[in-house]
Design a protein around this motif. Structure first.
Motif, mmCIF file in Angstrom:
data_model
loop_
_atom_site.group_PDB
_atom_site.id
_atom_site.type_symbol
_atom_site.label_atom_id
_atom_site.label_comp_id
_atom_site.label_asym_id
_atom_site.label_seq_id
_atom_site.Cartn_x
_atom_site.Cartn_y
_atom_site.Cartn_z
ATOM 1 N N GLU A 9 1.541 1.145 -15.395
ATOM 2 C CA GLU A 9 2.455 0.726 -14.257
ATOM 3 C C GLU A 9 2.249 1.999 -13.187
ATOM 4 O O GLU A 9 2.177 1.388 -12.002
ATOM 5 C CB GLU A 9 3.902 1.072 -14.642
ATOM 6 C CG GLU A 9 5.022 0.511 -13.568
ATOM 7 C CD GLU A 9 6.224 0.151 -14.120
ATOM 8 O OE1 GLU A 9 7.197 0.771 -13.457
ATOM 9 O OE2 GLU A 9 6.593 -0.377 -15.138
ATOM 10 N N SER A 48 -0.752 3.299 -12.586
ATOM 11 C CA SER A 48 -1.995 2.836 -11.983
ATOM 12 C C SER A 48 -1.902 1.670 -11.084
ATOM 13 O O SER A 48 -2.373 1.594 -10.020
ATOM 14 C CB SER A 48 -2.952 2.336 -13.258
ATOM 15 O OG SER A 48 -4.175 1.830 -12.740
ATOM 16 N N THR A 49 -0.805 0.649 -11.438
ATOM 17 C CA THR A 49 -0.834 -0.537 -10.500
ATOM 18 C C THR A 49 0.164 0.189 -9.296
ATOM 19 O O THR A 49 -0.285 -0.017 -8.017
ATOM 20 C CB THR A 49 0.411 -1.385 -11.096
ATOM 21 O OG1 THR A 49 -0.442 -1.878 -12.161
ATOM 22 C CG2 THR A 49 0.742 -2.379 -10.244
ATOM 23 N N ILE A 50 1.018 1.042 -9.329
ATOM 24 C CA ILE A 50 1.817 1.821 -8.236
ATOM 25 C C ILE A 50 0.766 2.277 -7.312
ATOM 26 O O ILE A 50 0.642 2.541 -6.031
ATOM 27 C CB ILE A 50 2.981 2.497 -8.414
ATOM 28 C CG1 ILE A 50 3.966 1.578 -9.087
ATOM 29 C CG2 ILE A 50 3.159 3.408 -7.433
ATOM 30 C CD1 ILE A 50 5.190 2.130 -9.891
ATOM 31 N N SER A 105 -2.447 2.159 -7.001
ATOM 32 C CA SER A 105 -3.374 1.293 -5.982
ATOM 33 C C SER A 105 -2.603 0.405 -4.929
ATOM 34 O O SER A 105 -3.302 0.350 -4.075
ATOM 35 C CB SER A 105 -3.874 0.095 -7.235
ATOM 36 O OG SER A 105 -4.734 -0.817 -6.519
ATOM 37 N N TYR A 106 -1.454 -0.076 -5.332
ATOM 38 C CA TYR A 106 -0.578 -0.791 -4.298
ATOM 39 C C TYR A 106 -0.333 0.058 -3.221
ATOM 40 O O TYR A 106 -0.402 -0.243 -2.093
ATOM 41 C CB TYR A 106 0.713 -1.577 -5.003
ATOM 42 C CG TYR A 106 1.306 -2.073 -4.206
ATOM 43 C CD1 TYR A 106 1.032 -3.594 -3.643
ATOM 44 C CD2 TYR A 106 2.616 -1.830 -3.680
ATOM 45 C CE1 TYR A 106 1.656 -4.304 -3.059
ATOM 46 C CE2 TYR A 106 3.400 -2.474 -2.560
ATOM 47 C CZ TYR A 106 3.092 -3.984 -2.386
ATOM 48 O OH TYR A 106 3.853 -4.570 -1.526
ATOM 49 N N GLN A 107 0.036 1.252 -3.472
ATOM 50 C CA GLN A 107 0.588 1.901 -2.286
ATOM 51 C C GLN A 107 -0.736 2.940 -1.934
ATOM 52 O O GLN A 107 -0.333 3.800 -0.750
ATOM 53 C CB GLN A 107 1.761 3.076 -2.794
ATOM 54 C CG GLN A 107 2.764 2.327 -3.213
ATOM 55 C CD GLN A 107 4.158 2.987 -3.124
ATOM 56 O OE1 GLN A 107 4.378 4.196 -2.644
ATOM 57 N NE2 GLN A 107 5.219 2.460 -3.924
ATOM 58 N N GLN A 108 -1.752 2.699 -2.200
ATOM 59 C CA GLN A 108 -3.115 3.546 -1.887
ATOM 60 C C GLN A 108 -2.638 5.023 -2.179
ATOM 61 O O GLN A 108 -3.283 5.816 -1.222
ATOM 62 C CB GLN A 108 -3.371 3.037 -0.502
ATOM 63 C CG GLN A 108 -3.608 1.733 -0.218
ATOM 64 C CD GLN A 108 -4.063 1.205 1.281
ATOM 65 O OE1 GLN A 108 -3.954 2.126 2.057
ATOM 66 N NE2 GLN A 108 -5.195 0.215 1.217
#
Length: 271
Positions: free
Chosen positions: A214, A216-218, A220-223
């Motif tokens: 989770e 890692s996903t955040i 990536s999503y929020q750069q």
């Protein structure tokens, strides 16, 4: 973004989450703070848990962290919503990731949760599980002896086996149970003994890996992820004995923990 990820826990248990973060995000720097001097949080009243958690968060915010992981189930249960509202950085707890992982693997829809008194009393896991799937049958059990056992650093096979056997006895008679959530980040340190006690038919779920995914996903999503190439230097802090913390950490972490610093956190700001 060249800022660290902050991880807080009531003691050493959150190292199980930090280890997964380091495995899945090997370029990210981690700053870890374990409140070992006031561990365990489980038996404490909610007001103290909130106060102690806010004190740890204040310490890490001064280190300019870009994301906070509450690697303590009890603190997650009582402070996640508060911290999401209070902070302007992403905040991730360990309960929702653990619940999602359990739902992925259960075949019988019979899930049990073990945790501290505070986590079990909060009913955070049953709520999270039922919110995702109302068809689940969920039971829970407080296992307060596990945290003290892990924090002691005494990993005698005989002692662990005895404590685990006595603590899990109420679950052994449950028919059809196929999934057990370790609802405390200290518990994975004795996961092998828990697995042996419950039997191979029960899938043991630790939220560490799912929490790291989770994060890692955040990132990536929020750069917010680190874009360069490096071997980061992680920082470890404890409010208790740094030598004992280091001893326990080096039994658990993949890479050696060379330095642990003792800190005295501000106990007046959030009162």
């Amino acid at each position: 973004m060249d800022q660290p990820i902050g991880v807080i826990d009531s003691g050493v248990g959150g190292l199980t989450v930090a280890r997964e973060l380091m495995r899945q995000l090997p370029k990210e720097e981690i700053i870890y703070l374990g409140d070992t001097i006031r561990c365990p949080y489980g038996p404490r009243p909610e007001s103290e848990i909130v106060q102690f958690t806010l004190e740890m968060v204040d310490f890490l915010i001064k280190k300019q962290i870009k994301l906070l992981v509450i690697a303590c189930n009890t603190a997650t249960a009582f402070t996640l919503d508060l911290l999401k509202e209070k902070l302007d950085i992403p905040v991730i707890g360990v309960i929702q990731p653990g619940a999602r992982a359990a739902i992925k693997v259960t075949k019988t829809k019979r899930v049990a949760v073990i945790g501290t008194e505070g986590t079990i009393k909060s009913q955070a896991y049953p709520k999270a599980l039922k919110q995702i799937s109302s068809k689940l049958s969920v039971s829970d059990l407080a296992c307060p002896a596990f945290v003290s056992l892990v924090e002691s650093g005494n990993y005698s096979e005989e002692k662990i086996k005895k404590v685990v056997h006595e603590s899990l006895a109420p679950l052994k008679s449950q028919q059809g149970l196929d999934t057990l959530i370790l609802g405390c980040t200290h518990y994975p340190i004795i996961a092998d003994q828990i697995q042996a006690e419950m039997g191979s038919q029960v899938q043991i779920i630790s939220s560490g890996a799912e929490t790291a995914r989770e994060v890692s996903t955040i990132l990536s999503y929020q750069q917010l992820g680190y874009k360069g190439d490096r071997f980061p230097t992680h920082r470890f802090y404890t409010t208790g004995d740094p030598d004992l913390f280091k001893q326990i950490a080096n039994q658990w972490m993949d890479d050696p923990v060379d330095s642990v610093k003792n800190v005295v956190i501000d106990q007046t700001k959030n009162k």
